[in-house]
Design an enzyme around this catalytic site. Structure first.
Site, short mmCIF file in Angstrom:
data_model
loop_
_atom_site.label_atom_id
_atom_site.label_comp_id
_atom_site.label_asym_id
_atom_site.label_seq_id
_atom_site.Cartn_x
_atom_site.Cartn_y
_atom_site.Cartn_z
N GLU A 23 0.84 3.13 13.02
CA GLU A 23 1.65 4.09 12.28
C GLU A 23 1.64 3.77 10.78
O GLU A 23 1.65 4.68 9.95
CB GLU A 23 3.09 4.09 12.80
CG GLU A 23 3.26 4.74 14.17
CD GLU A 23 2.87 6.21 14.18
OE1 GLU A 23 3.08 6.89 13.16
OE2 GLU A 23 2.36 6.67 15.21
N SER A 24 1.61 2.48 10.45
CA SER A 24 1.56 2.10 9.04
C SER A 24 0.18 2.35 8.45
O SER A 24 0.04 2.79 7.31
CB SER A 24 1.94 0.62 8.88
OG SER A 24 3.25 0.39 9.33
N SER A 33 0.85 -1.19 0.00
CA SER A 33 0.00 0.00 0.00
C SER A 33 0.88 1.24 0.00
O SER A 33 1.85 1.31 0.76
CB SER A 33 -0.91 0.02 1.24
OG SER A 33 -1.77 1.14 1.22
N GLY A 54 -3.62 -4.14 13.25
CA GLY A 54 -2.46 -3.77 12.45
C GLY A 54 -1.65 -2.69 13.13
O GLY A 54 -2.05 -2.13 14.16
N ARG A 55 -0.53 -2.37 12.54
CA ARG A 55 0.35 -1.34 13.13
C ARG A 55 -0.20 0.04 12.80
O ARG A 55 -0.28 0.43 11.64
CB ARG A 55 1.77 -1.51 12.57
CG ARG A 55 2.77 -0.51 13.13
CD ARG A 55 4.17 -0.84 12.63
NE ARG A 55 5.15 0.05 13.17
CZ ARG A 55 5.61 1.15 12.56
NH1 ARG A 55 5.15 1.47 11.36
NH2 ARG A 55 6.52 1.91 13.13
N ASN A 112 -2.64 0.28 -4.18
CA ASN A 112 -2.68 -0.86 -3.28
C ASN A 112 -2.89 -2.12 -4.10
O ASN A 112 -3.72 -2.14 -5.01
CB ASN A 112 -3.82 -0.69 -2.26
CG ASN A 112 -4.00 -1.92 -1.40
OD1 ASN A 112 -4.82 -2.78 -1.71
ND2 ASN A 112 -3.25 -2.00 -0.32
N HIS A 145 -2.30 7.29 -4.78
CA HIS A 145 -2.50 6.14 -3.90
C HIS A 145 -2.52 4.88 -4.74
O HIS A 145 -3.00 4.89 -5.88
CB HIS A 145 -3.83 6.27 -3.14
CG HIS A 145 -4.35 4.97 -2.62
ND1 HIS A 145 -5.33 4.23 -3.28
CD2 HIS A 145 -4.01 4.25 -1.53
CE1 HIS A 145 -5.57 3.13 -2.60
NE2 HIS A 145 -4.80 3.11 -1.54
N ARG A 205 -3.17 -6.39 -3.26
CA ARG A 205 -3.27 -7.26 -2.10
C ARG A 205 -3.80 -8.66 -2.47
O ARG A 205 -4.46 -8.83 -3.51
CB ARG A 205 -4.18 -6.64 -1.04
CG ARG A 205 -5.57 -6.31 -1.56
CD ARG A 205 -6.34 -5.42 -0.59
NE ARG A 205 -7.67 -5.11 -1.12
CZ ARG A 205 -7.92 -4.09 -1.93
NH1 ARG A 205 -6.93 -3.29 -2.31
NH2 ARG A 205 -9.14 -3.86 -2.37
#
Length: 301
Positions: A262-263, A88, A259-260, A104, A102, A106
Site C-alpha cells: 500500500e505504501s 518518499s 515492502g508494504r 524522495n 514527487h 534516502r
C-alpha cells in the site's frame, strides 16, 4: 549517520504534512504505522479527497535485514545485510492547473556478515509533473532546486538536473514524465565530499521542497478548469503510472524487499485514463506541454 538521517526525515515528514494540510484547508493526513517481518517498518501518511489534494502520500520507512537474492544480484554482492531509510512523497492535486509533485530522500548502508559497513550512500531528488505548462512555475521550481545545489557545489544543479531529465523518462513514449528537477543517487564519500557533507546537501534539498512547491499550489489552486482539461489530466496521469510501474527503481526495490504494498503504490492516482492512440490537437495548450516533455528545457541559467 543512519540515526541522524532517520531523525531528519521524521521531522521533515511533520513539516511537509503540516504545510500541505494548511494549504488544503479541509482534508488531513491519516497515519498508518506498519512493520516489516524481516526487520523495520514505517509511517505512511495519506491525504485523500481534499479541497486541493485529491490523493497524496508522505511516507517514511526504515527497513533492515538480509539483502534479498534479487537485490544481491542487482548490486553484485553475496550474503550482505542492509539498512535503508527514506522519505518518499507524491502529491496529486485535484485541479489540473496544479502540477503533481514527487520527492524522495534516502540513505542506504550495506554490511558484511560481521556487521561492518562495506558501502553507504545517499540518494534522492524532487521533480514536477504539470498537466498544463506555466513556464514561470517550472522556472520557480528549478530556481529553488538550483539554490539548494549551489550552496554546496556549483556543478550539482547542472549535473543532477540532467540526471533527472534522463531518469524520469518514459522511453516507450519518447517523452519525459514532467519538467524535471533534481535526481541524484549513489552519493558516496570522496576526497571532496564526506558522508556528513552529503547529509548536509541532501537535507538542504529536502528543506527546500516546501519553498519549491507550495507557492505554485497557492497560485493555481483556485483557477477554473473544464471537464476536457480534467480528462487531459487523467490521461497524463496514465503516463505517470506507466513510469512508476515500468521504470522506477524505488518501486522495484520496495517490491523486491517485501515492502508494504500500500505504501509502495501510494504514488498511483485515484482517477486515471488510458485512451487508445490519443494525441492532443496541434498548437493546443496540451500540445505545448508535450513539446516540452519531448524536448527538455533549461529553466534557469
Amino acid at each position: 549517520m543512519k540515526d541522524k538521517f532517520y531523525a531528519y526525515i521524521q521531522n521533515l515528514q511533520n513539516q511537509i504534512t503540516s504545510k500541505l494540510e494548511e494549504i488544503d484547508g479541509e482534508a488531513t493526513f491519516k497515519e498508518d504505522k506498519w512493520t516489516r517481518a524481516e526487520g523495520g517498518g514505517g509511517h505512511s501518511r495519506v491525504i485523500e479527497n481534499g479541497a486541493v489534494f485529491e490523493k497524496g502520500g508522505v511516507n517514511i520507512s526504515a527497513v533492515h535485514g538480509a539483502l534479498p537474492e534479487s537485490m544481491q544480484n542487482y548490486f553484485g554482492v553475496k550474503d550482505a545485510d542492509f539498512f535503508a531509510c527514506g522519505l518518499s512523497l507524491v502529491i496529486h492535486p485535484k485541479n489540473p492547473m496544479v502540477p503533481t509533485v514527487h520527492a524522495n530522500w534516502r540513505y542506504f548502508e550495506m554490511y558484511d556478515k560481521a556487521g561492518n559497513i562495506v558501502d553507504q550512500w545517499f540518494g534522492g531528488g524532487q521533480d514536477l509533473t504539470p498537466y498544463y505548462l506555466f513556464e514561470e512555475d517550472a522556472t520557480h521550481f528549478h530556481s529553488i532546486c538550483k539554490k539548494a545545489c549551489d550552496a554546496h557545489n556549483s556543478d550539482f544543479y547542472k549535473t543532477y538536473k540532467k540526471k533527472c531529465d534522463e531518469y524520469f523518462y518514459n522511453a516507450h513514449r519518447n517523452e519525459g514524465r514532467g519538467v524535471g528537477g533534481l535526481f541524484f543517487d549513489y552519493c558516496k564519500a570522496t576526497d571532496d565530499m564526506s558522508m556528513q557533507n552529503w547529509f548536509e546537501f541532501v537535507s538542504e534539498v529536502g528543506d527546500s521542497f516546501i519553498d519549491a512547491y507550495a507557492p505554485i499550489v497557492e497560485k493555481r489552486k483556485e483557477l477554473e478548469y473544464t471537464s476536457v482539461q480534467r480528462d487531459w489530466q487523467e490521461i497524463r496521469r496514465g503516463r505517470y503510472v506507466e513510469f512508476n510501474l515500468v521504470h522506477d527503481k524505488g518501486t522495484l526495490f520496495g517490491l523486491k524487499t517485501n515492502g508494504r504494498i500500500e505504501s509502495i503504490l501510494m504514488s498511483l492516482p485515484s482517477h486515471v485514463q488510458w485512451r487508445y492512440n490519443y494525441h492532443p490537437e496541434k498548437d493546443s495548450e496540451e500540445a505545448k506541454l508535450i513539446e516540452v516533455l519531448q524536448n527538455p528545457k533549461e529553466w534557469v541559467k
